[in-house]
Design an enzyme around this catalytic site. Sequence first.
Site, PDB file in Angstrom:
ATOM      1  N   CYS A 137       0.783  -1.246   0.027  1.00 47.42           N
ATOM      2  CA  CYS A 137       0.033  -0.061  -0.091  1.00 47.42           C
ATOM      3  C   CYS A 137       1.021   1.187   0.009  1.00 47.42           C
ATOM      4  O   CYS A 137       2.102   1.276   0.169  1.00 47.42           O
ATOM      5  CB  CYS A 137      -1.101  -0.045   1.052  1.00 47.42           C
ATOM      6  SG  CYS A 137      -0.425   0.677   2.654  1.00 47.42           S
ATOM      7  N   CYS A 171       2.796   1.867   3.154  1.00 40.51           N
ATOM      8  CA  CYS A 171       3.679   1.127   3.434  1.00 40.51           C
ATOM      9  C   CYS A 171       4.949   1.236   2.601  1.00 40.51           C
ATOM     10  O   CYS A 171       6.179   1.245   2.814  1.00 40.51           O
ATOM     11  CB  CYS A 171       3.599  -0.294   2.913  1.00 40.51           C
ATOM     12  SG  CYS A 171       2.554  -1.270   4.475  1.00 40.51           S
ATOM     13  N   ASP A 208       0.893  15.741   5.465  1.00 37.99           N
ATOM     14  CA  ASP A 208      -0.339  15.378   4.730  1.00 37.99           C
ATOM     15  C   ASP A 208       0.088  16.122   3.041  1.00 37.99           C
ATOM     16  O   ASP A 208       0.540  17.388   3.136  1.00 37.99           O
ATOM     17  CB  ASP A 208      -1.538  15.739   5.126  1.00 37.99           C
ATOM     18  CG  ASP A 208      -2.628  15.066   4.086  1.00 37.99           C
ATOM     19  OD1 ASP A 208      -3.165  14.046   4.812  1.00 37.99           O
ATOM     20  OD2 ASP A 208      -2.764  15.495   3.045  1.00 37.99           O
ATOM     21  N   HIS A 232       1.633  -2.692   8.806  1.00 35.47           N
ATOM     22  CA  HIS A 232       0.559  -2.230   8.041  1.00 35.47           C
ATOM     23  C   HIS A 232      -0.826  -2.747   8.963  1.00 35.47           C
ATOM     24  O   HIS A 232      -0.779  -4.139   9.352  1.00 35.47           O
ATOM     25  CB  HIS A 232       0.367  -3.319   6.699  1.00 35.47           C
ATOM     26  CG  HIS A 232      -0.754  -2.803   5.951  1.00 35.47           C
ATOM     27  ND1 HIS A 232      -0.998  -1.714   5.087  1.00 35.47           N
ATOM     28  CD2 HIS A 232      -2.263  -3.371   6.139  1.00 35.47           C
ATOM     29  CE1 HIS A 232      -2.310  -1.735   4.777  1.00 35.47           C
ATOM     30  NE2 HIS A 232      -3.134  -2.753   5.316  1.00 35.47           N
ATOM     31  N   ASN A 260     -10.293   8.224   9.845  1.00 33.08           N
ATOM     32  CA  ASN A 260     -11.342   7.911   9.226  1.00 33.08           C
ATOM     33  C   ASN A 260     -11.338   6.320   9.000  1.00 33.08           C
ATOM     34  O   ASN A 260     -10.288   5.689   8.654  1.00 33.08           O
ATOM     35  CB  ASN A 260     -11.282   8.472   7.898  1.00 33.08           C
ATOM     36  CG  ASN A 260     -11.172  10.049   7.992  1.00 33.08           C
ATOM     37  OD1 ASN A 260     -11.961  10.598   8.726  1.00 33.08           O
ATOM     38  ND2 ASN A 260     -10.670  10.826   7.129  1.00 33.08           N
ATOM     39  N   GLY A 289     -14.890   7.928   5.168  1.00 28.34           N
ATOM     40  CA  GLY A 289     -14.190   8.678   4.344  1.00 28.34           C
ATOM     41  C   GLY A 289     -12.686   8.361   4.188  1.00 28.34           C
ATOM     42  O   GLY A 289     -11.902   9.035   3.634  1.00 28.34           O
ATOM     43  N   HIS A 344      -4.488   2.050   4.928  1.00 18.66           N
ATOM     44  CA  HIS A 344      -3.381   1.903   5.937  1.00 18.66           C
ATOM     45  C   HIS A 344      -3.812   2.704   7.093  1.00 18.66           C
ATOM     46  O   HIS A 344      -3.725   4.075   6.913  1.00 18.66           O
ATOM     47  CB  HIS A 344      -2.197   2.101   5.374  1.00 18.66           C
ATOM     48  CG  HIS A 344      -0.798   1.876   6.332  1.00 18.66           C
ATOM     49  ND1 HIS A 344       0.224   0.960   6.063  1.00 18.66           N
ATOM     50  CD2 HIS A 344      -0.495   2.254   7.627  1.00 18.66           C
ATOM     51  CE1 HIS A 344       1.109   0.901   6.856  1.00 18.66           C
ATOM     52  NE2 HIS A 344       0.765   1.858   7.710  1.00 18.66           N
ATOM     53  N   HIS A 368      -4.128   5.613   9.713  1.00 22.41           N
ATOM     54  CA  HIS A 368      -3.579   7.117  10.059  1.00 22.41           C
ATOM     55  C   HIS A 368      -4.226   7.723  10.815  1.00 22.41           C
ATOM     56  O   HIS A 368      -5.476   7.898  10.496  1.00 22.41           O
ATOM     57  CB  HIS A 368      -3.131   7.221   8.707  1.00 22.41           C
ATOM     58  CG  HIS A 368      -4.195   7.763   7.708  1.00 22.41           C
ATOM     59  ND1 HIS A 368      -4.639   6.456   6.821  1.00 22.41           N
ATOM     60  CD2 HIS A 368      -4.855   8.577   7.235  1.00 22.41           C
ATOM     61  CE1 HIS A 368      -5.740   7.072   6.137  1.00 22.41           C
ATOM     62  NE2 HIS A 368      -5.883   8.175   6.348  1.00 22.41           N
ATOM     63  N   HIS A 406      -4.863  11.664  11.557  1.00 24.29           N
ATOM     64  CA  HIS A 406      -4.754  12.928  11.079  1.00 24.29           C
ATOM     65  C   HIS A 406      -4.655  13.937  12.301  1.00 24.29           C
ATOM     66  O   HIS A 406      -5.514  13.738  13.212  1.00 24.29           O
ATOM     67  CB  HIS A 406      -5.928  13.776  10.364  1.00 24.29           C
ATOM     68  CG  HIS A 406      -6.337  12.929   9.074  1.00 24.29           C
ATOM     69  ND1 HIS A 406      -5.697  13.425   7.791  1.00 24.29           N
ATOM     70  CD2 HIS A 406      -6.946  11.733   8.894  1.00 24.29           C
ATOM     71  CE1 HIS A 406      -6.363  12.491   6.973  1.00 24.29           C
ATOM     72  NE2 HIS A 406      -7.002  11.485   7.615  1.00 24.29           N
TER      73      HIS A 406
HETATM   74  P1  5GP Z   1      -7.943   9.333   4.478  1.00 26.71           P
HETATM   75  O1  5GP Z   1      -8.825  10.097   3.434  1.00 26.71           O
HETATM   76  O2  5GP Z   1      -7.720   8.049   3.941  1.00 26.71           O
HETATM   77  O3  5GP Z   1      -8.367   9.599   5.924  1.00 26.71           O
HETATM   78  O4  5GP Z   1      -6.845  10.323   4.276  1.00 26.71           O
HETATM   79  C1  5GP Z   1      -5.762  10.050   3.555  1.00 26.71           C
HETATM   80  C2  5GP Z   1      -4.618  11.300   3.534  1.00 26.71           C
HETATM   81  O5  5GP Z   1      -3.580  10.926   2.802  1.00 26.71           O
HETATM   82  C3  5GP Z   1      -5.518  12.559   2.761  1.00 26.71           C
HETATM   83  O6  5GP Z   1      -5.584  13.489   3.643  1.00 26.71           O
HETATM   84  C4  5GP Z   1      -4.232  12.549   1.708  1.00 26.71           C
HETATM   85  O7  5GP Z   1      -4.148  14.112   1.454  1.00 26.71           O
HETATM   86  C5  5GP Z   1      -3.029  11.989   2.000  1.00 26.71           C
HETATM   87  N1  5GP Z   1      -2.092  11.395   1.032  1.00 26.71           N
HETATM   88  C6  5GP Z   1      -2.547  10.852  -0.018  1.00 26.71           C
HETATM   89  N2  5GP Z   1      -1.278  10.608  -0.493  1.00 26.71           N
HETATM   90  C7  5GP Z   1      -0.624  10.933   0.098  1.00 26.71           C
HETATM   91  C8  5GP Z   1       0.866  10.728  -0.238  1.00 26.71           C
HETATM   92  O8  5GP Z   1       1.446  10.256  -1.141  1.00 26.71           O
HETATM   93  N3  5GP Z   1       1.602  11.747   0.361  1.00 26.71           N
HETATM   94  C9  5GP Z   1       1.503  12.197   1.639  1.00 26.71           C
HETATM   95  N4  5GP Z   1       2.220  12.777   2.586  1.00 26.71           N
HETATM   96  N5  5GP Z   1      -0.011  12.293   2.123  1.00 26.71           N
HETATM   97  C10 5GP Z   1      -0.939  11.646   1.099  1.00 26.71           C
HETATM   98 ZN    ZN Z   2       0.399  -0.476   4.432  1.00 26.27          ZN
END
Ligand code: 5GP
Ligand code: ZN
Length: 118
Positions: free
Chosen positions: A2, A5, A28, A44, A82, A88, A93, A95, A97
């Site tokens: 992913c 990862c 982000d 992961h 999320n 959303g 993986h 995370h 925020h």
């Molecule tokens: P989710 O919507 O899954 O809770 O949040 C995913 C977050 O990952 C989003 O805020 C998006 O901007 C961030 N994101 C997506 N791809 C990348 C990336 O390649 N690098 C970084 N630093 N953030 C990413």
């Molecule tokens: Zn992962």
Amino acid sequence: MCLFCKIVNKEIPANLVKENDDFLAFHDINPKAPVHVLVIPKVHVDSFNDLSPETMAGMTTFIQEVAKDTGVKEAGYRVITNVGDNGGQEVKHLHWHVLGGAKLAWGHFADADSKNFL
Ligand code: 5GP
Ligand code: ZN
């Protein structure tokens, strides 16, 4: 493997904030606040649904340190994870925020009128 990862494995670059043996914090790529850091376990985990209390314990301290290091601890900040489609979650993986650096707006209902369920 992913996306996050790949960041752990340094196959994709990220702007790192903090790292230890178990966790990684990085900015982000599309920030929603002046401070918008993502905190992940290096191993992961799909989502909060699969997060063990043991891993959560370490993440708690790590997130607190990230809040301090990024300067948002005293003024306040928000920690969100999320989960799944309705939550959303785009990256599967786990995370957290960590959002701060300004007064944050509050509002979550993408496709429903809150008057219907208050
Ligand atoms: P989710 O919507 O899954 O809770 O949040 C995913 C977050 O990952 C989003 O805020 C998006 O901007 C961030 N994101 C997506 N791809 C990348 C990336 O390649 N690098 C970084 N630093 N953030 C990413
Ligand atoms: Zn992962």
